[in-house]
Every structure is written in C-alpha cells, then in structure tokens.
Design a protein around this motif. Sequence first.
Motif, short mmCIF file in Angstrom:
data_model
loop_
_atom_site.label_atom_id
_atom_site.label_comp_id
_atom_site.label_asym_id
_atom_site.label_seq_id
_atom_site.Cartn_x
_atom_site.Cartn_y
_atom_site.Cartn_z
N SER A 1 1.80 2.25 -13.50
CA SER A 1 1.51 3.10 -14.73
C SER A 1 0.67 4.34 -14.64
N HIS A 2 0.42 4.27 -13.35
CA HIS A 2 -0.45 5.86 -13.24
C HIS A 2 0.44 6.63 -12.38
N LEU A 3 1.71 6.48 -12.11
CA LEU A 3 2.58 7.32 -11.61
C LEU A 3 3.46 8.10 -12.59
N PRO A 4 3.71 9.26 -12.45
CA PRO A 4 4.48 10.20 -13.29
C PRO A 4 5.97 9.64 -13.92
N ASP B 1 1.17 -8.02 -10.90
CA ASP B 1 0.38 -7.53 -11.75
C ASP B 1 -0.26 -6.09 -11.30
N GLU B 2 -0.71 -6.05 -9.94
CA GLU B 2 -1.38 -4.66 -9.06
C GLU B 2 -0.17 -3.68 -9.03
N LEU B 3 0.92 -4.22 -8.71
CA LEU B 3 1.93 -3.25 -8.83
C LEU B 3 2.22 -2.54 -10.14
N LYS C 1 0.73 -1.25 0.19
CA LYS C 1 0.07 -0.05 0.01
C LYS C 1 0.96 1.22 0.00
N GLY C 2 0.38 2.30 -0.74
CA GLY C 2 1.12 3.51 -0.53
C GLY C 2 2.12 3.93 -1.69
N THR C 3 2.22 3.17 -2.65
CA THR C 3 3.06 3.42 -3.51
C THR C 3 2.77 4.58 -4.42
#
Length: 68
Positions: free
Chosen positions: A55-58, A48-50, A22-24
Amino acid sequence: MQKLHKLVLVASFHDATLKSIKGTKYLRSLRTVEIRAKSTPCMEALLDELRLEASHLPNHPTVIFKRA
C-alpha cells in the motif's frame, strides 16, 4: 530489478512456510505479487504484512494468494 512488474513466489515443498519477504519496498515498479503456497496462519500473517507494505508503493501492487 527496478522494472520488475510481477513477482511470483512458490513454496512447493512439503510443510513450506515463508516467514518474511524483505526488500519489496525497493521494487517501485511492482504491480503484482503472487504467492503460491499452503494456507497456514503464518502465511496469512505474511500476506497481511505484504499488503501493508504494498500500500506504500507507488503502483499499489495487488497481492494474490493461490493455494498450492
């Protein structure tokens, strides 16, 4: 930890499983996430979740898995 570029998680004890991380999404400078653990179906789901969250991080960090 706003400037964190690399996160390494090691599950080195026998029968270790990471169920979630959590928190990434708050680690906006992250460039690499490396997980060292035993390969299991749970670990594959976690990876897969990570990757999806990354993919949504800058910086679109790379998620690396290394078998322990």
